[in-house]
Design a protein around this motif. Structure first.
Motif, short mmCIF file in Angstrom:
data_model
loop_
_atom_site.label_atom_id
_atom_site.label_comp_id
_atom_site.label_asym_id
_atom_site.label_seq_id
_atom_site.Cartn_x
_atom_site.Cartn_y
_atom_site.Cartn_z
N GLY A 296 -14.21 1.85 9.71
CA GLY A 296 -14.45 1.07 9.06
C GLY A 296 -15.30 1.76 7.75
O GLY A 296 -15.06 1.28 6.39
N LEU A 297 -15.78 3.69 8.15
CA LEU A 297 -15.64 3.94 6.85
C LEU A 297 -14.69 4.74 5.78
O LEU A 297 -14.73 4.95 5.36
N LEU A 298 -13.69 4.47 7.24
CA LEU A 298 -12.12 5.28 5.90
C LEU A 298 -11.77 4.38 5.33
O LEU A 298 -10.91 4.26 4.42
N ALA A 299 -12.51 2.61 4.70
CA ALA A 299 -11.30 1.73 3.88
C ALA A 299 -11.63 2.45 2.73
O ALA A 299 -10.49 2.33 1.81
N PRO A 300 -12.68 3.52 2.00
CA PRO A 300 -12.37 2.98 0.34
C PRO A 300 -11.14 4.15 0.04
O PRO A 300 -9.69 4.05 -0.24
N LEU A 301 -10.62 5.30 1.41
CA LEU A 301 -9.39 6.48 1.42
C LEU A 301 -8.31 5.09 1.81
O LEU A 301 -7.59 5.66 0.50
N VAL A 302 -8.15 4.21 2.20
CA VAL A 302 -7.13 4.30 2.63
C VAL A 302 -6.47 2.52 1.76
O VAL A 302 -5.68 2.81 0.97
N LEU A 303 -7.13 2.16 1.13
CA LEU A 303 -7.27 1.35 -0.38
C LEU A 303 -7.07 1.78 -1.35
O LEU A 303 -6.23 1.63 -1.79
N ASP A 304 -7.76 3.17 -1.37
CA ASP A 304 -7.12 3.83 -2.86
C ASP A 304 -5.19 4.60 -2.63
O ASP A 304 -4.83 4.43 -3.34
N THR A 305 -5.29 4.62 -1.19
CA THR A 305 -4.06 5.37 -0.73
C THR A 305 -2.92 4.29 -0.99
O THR A 305 -1.90 3.79 -1.48
#
Length: 333
Positions: A296-305
């Motif tokens: 869940g913490l990585l959601a912004p990084l994943v969606l940005d990618t």
């Protein structure tokens, strides 16, 4: 992949991850020395990128953490900003004028300033008390902010498992490369189907609300000159939903935190009205090597990618360069 430089992508991300020792040393020094509040200062996209980390702090910590717009911070002259404050700023170019002025303002109040950028000779790097440097043009800043906030919360006893998280995070360049590859056909198909769409309705919540705001304003509006409406999934049923019509292009950004149910609710309603609802869900990406409790913490990084691939294909089908501007950094204001 379209317009994708794999060596540069990996190198830039690796340069951010490599800051971990410096970030941890900084956090340890700040905690050991003591401070009262933390300001996360940005402008435009870099302001929006601060929201997930203000939110993370609100959820887990009693520390006063505030995400603030650089220009408003200066204008508002907050009384809490002072000698026991820390201000974090980010800038890709290191030249954002409002951020430079905010640094000067924070220092005039006695605050300790830290800057993340990729240009050591830039005004931001030269003016902060401590500059932590990546390779030029490294984006996004979620990597540095995750490490900073994770270490800070860990030192305060408010983030169990930080060492495990940070060890897994070392592999994030490879993980996000796989995300890019998986997203490529999705991005191509979306862009081809939306070549003539001139208006988008964006929905997101939780730690993806900042990215929803960023993608709406900084990418679709600024870089593609498209009209958008953006709404937090928790606020979806107040106002903006009246703009939905059968042919409205709706983008739903779905993460893996406690706001997921709220975004599900908004998505379900949108699909009752519009026949053009696209969901970008971080759960669709394996993130091999990342433990379930950290996804869940990585959601912004994943969606940005993921959405960076969509952006490149929108650029292709619309024949509109992502670098083209009419006003931003073109006209004085």
């Amino acid at each position: 992949m379209l317009g994708f430089n794999e060596p540069e992508f990996l190198s830039q991300l690796a340069s951010a991850v490599a800051l971990r020792p410096q970030i941890e040393e900084l956090v340890d020094r700040l905690v050991d020395g003591g401070f009262d509040n933390l300001y996360l200062v940005g402008a435009g996209g870099t302001y929006a990128q601060m929201w997930p980390y203000e939110r993370l702090a609100r959820q887990r910590s009693t520390l006063d953490v505030r995400a603030v717009i650089a220009a408003e911070l200066v204008a508002a002259d907050e009384k809490a900003l002072g000698e026991r404050s820390v201000a974090i700023v980010t800038s890709v170019s290191g030249t954002t004028e409002d951020v430079v002025r905010a640094i000067e303002f924070c220092k005039s109040k006695g605050a300790y300033t830290v800057g993340f950028t990729g240009y050591p000779d830039s005004p931001i790097a030269q003016n902060v008390d401590l500059a932590l440097l990546t390779e030029p043009k490294t984006w996004p800043f979620d990597m540095q902010m995750l490490l900073f906030m994770g270490r800070l919360l860990s030192r305060r006893g408010e983030f169990d498992g930080y060492e495990k998280f940070a060890a897994e995070f070392d592999d994030i360049p490879r993980i996000l490369l796989e995300v890019s590859k998986q997203a490529e056909p999705v991005a191509e198909a979306f862009a081809d189907a939306h070549k003539d769409s001139d208006y988008y309705f964006l929905i997101g919540g939780g730690n993806l609300w900042g990215f929803t705001y960023l993608y709406s304003m900084c990418i679709l509006e600024e870089m593609q000159w498209l009209r958008t409406t953006r709404v937090h999934s928790a606020e979806f049923f107040h106002g903006s939903l009246e703009l939905l019509e059968e042919n409205t292009s709706v983008l739903v950004f779905q993460g893996e935190d406690e706001a997921r149910a709220l975004t599900d609710r908004a998505e379900a309603f949108a699909k009752r009205i519009s026949k053009d609802v696209t969901v970008f869900d971080t759960k669709d990406y394996p993130l091999d090597g990342i433990s379930p409790e950290f996804r869940g913490l990585l959601a912004p990084l994943v969606l940005d990618t993921v959405m960076s691939r969509v952006s490149k294909h929108l650029e292709r089908v619309r024949d509109h360069s992502l670098d083209l501007r009419r006003y931003y950094r073109v006209m004085d204001y």
